[in-house]
Design a protein around this motif. Structure first.
Motif, mmCIF file in Angstrom:
data_model
loop_
_atom_site.group_PDB
_atom_site.id
_atom_site.type_symbol
_atom_site.label_atom_id
_atom_site.label_comp_id
_atom_site.label_asym_id
_atom_site.label_seq_id
_atom_site.Cartn_x
_atom_site.Cartn_y
_atom_site.Cartn_z
ATOM 1 N N ALA A 376 0.784 -1.236 0.000
ATOM 2 C CA ALA A 376 0.000 0.000 0.000
ATOM 3 C C ALA A 376 0.816 1.286 0.000
ATOM 4 O O ALA A 376 0.239 2.371 0.017
ATOM 5 N N GLY A 377 2.130 1.220 -0.002
ATOM 6 C CA GLY A 377 2.925 2.420 -0.192
ATOM 7 C C GLY A 377 3.167 3.236 1.066
ATOM 8 O O GLY A 377 3.058 2.743 2.197
ATOM 9 N N ASP A 378 3.472 4.529 0.867
ATOM 10 C CA ASP A 378 3.934 5.389 1.958
ATOM 11 C C ASP A 378 2.898 5.587 3.056
ATOM 12 O O ASP A 378 3.262 5.864 4.203
ATOM 13 N N LEU A 379 1.628 5.478 2.747
ATOM 14 C CA LEU A 379 0.615 5.663 3.792
ATOM 15 C C LEU A 379 0.725 4.608 4.892
ATOM 16 O O LEU A 379 0.212 4.802 5.992
ATOM 17 N N ASN A 412 -0.736 16.190 1.453
ATOM 18 C CA ASN A 412 0.229 17.141 0.914
ATOM 19 C C ASN A 412 1.657 16.688 1.168
ATOM 20 O O ASN A 412 2.531 16.808 0.302
ATOM 21 N N TRP A 413 1.908 16.145 2.362
ATOM 22 C CA TRP A 413 3.272 15.748 2.707
ATOM 23 C C TRP A 413 3.681 14.415 2.084
ATOM 24 O O TRP A 413 4.836 14.011 2.182
ATOM 25 N N LEU A 414 2.745 13.745 1.409
ATOM 26 C CA LEU A 414 3.130 12.588 0.613
ATOM 27 C C LEU A 414 3.820 13.024 -0.670
ATOM 28 O O LEU A 414 4.576 12.257 -1.264
ATOM 29 N N ARG A 415 3.548 14.260 -1.111
ATOM 30 C CA ARG A 415 4.208 14.829 -2.291
ATOM 31 C C ARG A 415 4.655 16.245 -1.958
ATOM 32 O O ARG A 415 4.141 17.218 -2.514
ATOM 33 N N ASP A 495 1.239 6.487 -11.879
ATOM 34 C CA ASP A 495 2.042 7.328 -10.998
ATOM 35 C C ASP A 495 1.295 7.700 -9.721
ATOM 36 O O ASP A 495 1.569 8.735 -9.109
ATOM 37 N N ASP A 496 0.362 6.863 -9.312
ATOM 38 C CA ASP A 496 -0.448 7.135 -8.122
ATOM 39 C C ASP A 496 0.403 6.981 -6.868
ATOM 40 O O ASP A 496 0.982 5.926 -6.623
ATOM 41 N N HIS A 497 0.492 8.050 -6.057
ATOM 42 C CA HIS A 497 1.274 8.005 -4.821
ATOM 43 C C HIS A 497 0.414 7.674 -3.614
ATOM 44 O O HIS A 497 0.944 7.467 -2.521
ATOM 45 N N SER A 520 -3.932 3.324 -16.224
ATOM 46 C CA SER A 520 -3.923 4.619 -16.911
ATOM 47 C C SER A 520 -2.647 5.376 -16.591
ATOM 48 O O SER A 520 -1.973 5.096 -15.586
ATOM 49 N N GLY A 521 -2.327 6.348 -17.423
ATOM 50 C CA GLY A 521 -1.208 7.220 -17.131
ATOM 51 C C GLY A 521 -1.574 8.222 -16.051
ATOM 52 O O GLY A 521 -2.718 8.358 -15.661
ATOM 53 N N SER A 522 -0.575 8.922 -15.512
ATOM 54 C CA SER A 522 -0.736 9.968 -14.512
ATOM 55 C C SER A 522 -1.041 9.393 -13.128
ATOM 56 O O SER A 522 -0.706 8.245 -12.838
ATOM 57 N N GLY A 523 -1.672 10.225 -12.249
ATOM 58 C CA GLY A 523 -1.755 9.880 -10.840
ATOM 59 C C GLY A 523 -3.160 9.648 -10.328
ATOM 60 O O GLY A 523 -4.085 9.336 -11.084
#
Length: 608
Positions: A376-379, A412-415, A495-497, A520-523
């Protein structure tokens, strides 16, 4: 020239600008700095007088960052070979830097940097700034590699160390400080210090807006009015309970498909990301296809819903919306969409429906949504013991509610480069007032979340991954997503963060029926909301699911443009026959976008 004016396209070298300051301009500069000093003292007073939304939770080290950093240090201290290799890597990088600087001095052709933070020509043409940039890159890259190189580091500590080291190195970027940012220095001298003065005034306004805590304004919110120039698709609220409003959108065709589409957006944000403007509205696009569209609008948590649980969201959200949609449309079944956490809730409801024999949902599409949280990433940094304890403290201090302002900060602080430091530089260092932007208005229009719902999401889904392993309880039943046999399409964004591609891909493997996956492309937002008329990005297709997303992508076909037409090709055969269009009935509950969407955080007094 004021600090809010655009810097000219081909700026003069900074050294020339500094040398050209005559006595009269220096006098203006000193006067402006005196005013800036007054503003800075006022800013400090605003911070000291305001309590901020976090209270005592923000004191000390609630996320136990120090523990993670100490674990990295201890790992190297007890593994001399690893420490030697890390030090050797740093020394080698510095030697390479000196060599590069020497070669550039000889050739006179400085290397261009791809990092958009360093787009000012001074970073390439000025040897001093070029060295600052390259030295920062050497140190930052080395620091960010340490957690991966530390032997025997537990996964949770490694994740925490990597996340906060990245935040630290992003913070230490020379672009974030006036004295080492050539763009800001140039604005400072060109405006006679007015850029700094205006920046301090903008900072003071944001601190006052945040009640003593800096709340960065990413956009000018004043031009936007829901239902007037944003979220304008016509429709009616046809059902309301304490948790949801159900909006039925007006058809634009004489005949529509018989089976309606019911959309469950995330309750972390508001639904109108799907209807920002006419040119990019997914809701309008679907309506124009002849789909009867119903959308859930979630109530922002307040004194009425503060104690609601995940089961309430399933019962009063999923089940209530399905029944109300069928009643309003006359249909005997619905197709559904779940976006982000709305999709997680929907999948848990589908598990319960499969267990109990409720068969009103005929298909499900998931936008950037996770049911398997293994990757699940940074979260995940907020879901281990210290992370959840920190969140628990915030919820307790806010009367059992997770405040939307905290969720806004977290995302916001994830990016931070794009969502924090970009605005710090533009507004507080360059003195540029934020401009109106519909997407950023929506992003700032946050909602509160019932604490029990958020706590269960973090613990049972993120930390323990119960939903994908058949151990998640819904309304007294333990559900297994393998029992869900309806057709499913899972969409992820490359590119989903927030919901990483590989994590969402694993979700496509948890259901028991025919599942299609599209990338899909992008986030997280632009990857989902990408109108075909924009002719932007691309998507990837592969009918054969593989063990991992990477393997699936290796054999996927890249298709230019939006993924919506591909989705429509999948959804259309599941939408029934064409029938006479049914207009939304005026139930006396109001027109779209409804009342719940119009409630702002400032309208809610949390029950402290």
């Amino acid at each position: 020239m004021s600090g809010s004016e655009r810097i000219k396209e081909t700026p003069a070298p900074l050294a020339e600008l500094m040398m050209s300051q005559d006595p009269a301009r220096m006098q203006v500069l000193m006067t402006t700095l005196a005013l800036a000093n007054v503003e800075s003292q006022g800013l400090l007073a605003d911070v000291m007088m305001g309590s901020g939304p976090l209270g005592t939770v923000s004191q000390g080290d609630p996320m136990r960052v120090g523990e993670a950093f100490r674990a990295v240090g201890w790992s190297f201290a007890t593994n001399p070979a690893a420490m030697f290799n890390a030090n050797l890597e740093l020394m080698t990088s510095w030697m390479k830097l000196w060599q590069e600087m020497s070669m550039e001095a000889i050739s006179g052709k400085p290397e261009k940097d791809k990092d958009k933070r360093f787009s000012d020509p001074e970073w390439a043409s000025n040897p001093g700034f070029r060295f600052i940039r390259k030295a920062y890159e050497v140190n930052a890259n080395w620091m960010n590699s340490l957690a991966d190189q530390a032997p025997g580091l537990p996964e949770n500590l490694q994740l925490r160390a990597k996340f906060f080291t990245q935040l630290l190195t992003d913070t230490l970027s020379p672009t974030n400080y006036l004295g080492s940012n050539p763009t800001a220095l140039r604005a400072f001298f060109e405006t006679g210090g007015q850029s700094v003065l205006e920046g301090l005034r903008l900072a003071r306004a944001d601190v006052k807006k945040g009640g003593g805590k800096l709340y960065i304004s990413q956009t000018d919110e004043t031009p936007f009015r829901l239902g007037e120039n944003i979220a304008t698709a016509p429709g009616q609220v046809v059902f309301r309970n304490d948790l949801i409003e159900l909006i039925h959108y007006a058809p634009t065709q004489e005949k529509t498909y018989s089976r309606p589409l019911l959309i469950f957006p995330p309750w972390i944000n508001k639904f109108y990301i799907l209807d920002l403007q006419e040119k990019n509205s997914m809701i309008r696009w679907l309506v124009d296809k002849g789909v009867p569209v119903f959308v859930v609008s979630w109530r922002s948590a307040d004194e009425v819903t503060q104690d609601y649980t995940w089961d309430d969201y399933v019962q009063k959200g999923a089940y209530a919306a399905v029944e109300a949609t069928m009643q309003a449309s006359g249909a005997t079944g619905v197709n559904t969409v779940g976006y982000c956490i709305g999709g997680t809730m929907l999948s848990s409801a589908l598990g319960h429906m499969a267990k109990t024999g409720y068969d009103k949902i005929k298909s499900a599409t998931f936008f950037a949504s996770q049911s398997d949280f293994e990757l699940a990433g940074d979260l995940r940094v907020f879901t281990d013991g210290p992370g959840r304890s920190y969140i628990d403290g915030i919820i307790e201090e806010n009367g059992g509610v997770m405040p939307g302002s905290m969720m806004y900060e977290t995302f916001n602080w994830l990016r931070p480069i794009d969502l924090v430091w970009r605005y710090v530089i533009d507004e507080y260092m360059l003195g540029k007032a934020p401009r109106p932007f519909d997407l950023l208005y929506w992003n700032a229009d946050q909602t509160n979340i019932p604490g029990k719902v958020h706590q269960r999401y973090l613990k049972d889904c993120y930390d323990e991954n119960r939903l994908s392993t058949g151990s998640f309880d819904v309304l007294g039943e333990t559900v297994n997503l393998k029992d869900v046999k309806i057709p499913v399409m899972v969409q992820a964004s490359k590119d989903d963060h927030i919901c990483p591609f590989e994590s969402v891909y694993r979700t496509s493997l948890v259901f028991g029926g025919d599942t299609q996956f599209v990338l899909s492309g992008s986030g997280h937002i632009a990857g989902v909301v990408n109108h075909p008329d924009a002719k932007k990005y691309q998507h990837w297709l592969n009918p054969d699911l593989a063990e991992t997303g990477g393997e699936w992508l290796e054999n996927a076909e890249e298709v230019p443009g939006s993924w919506w037409p591909t989705w429509w090709d999948w959804l259309r055969p599941k939408s029934g026959r064409k029938v006479e269009a049914k207009q939304p009935k005026d139930m006396g509950l109001g027109a779209a976008p409804g009342n719940y969407a119009k409630v702002r955080l400032s309208d809610i007094d949390l029950p402290l």
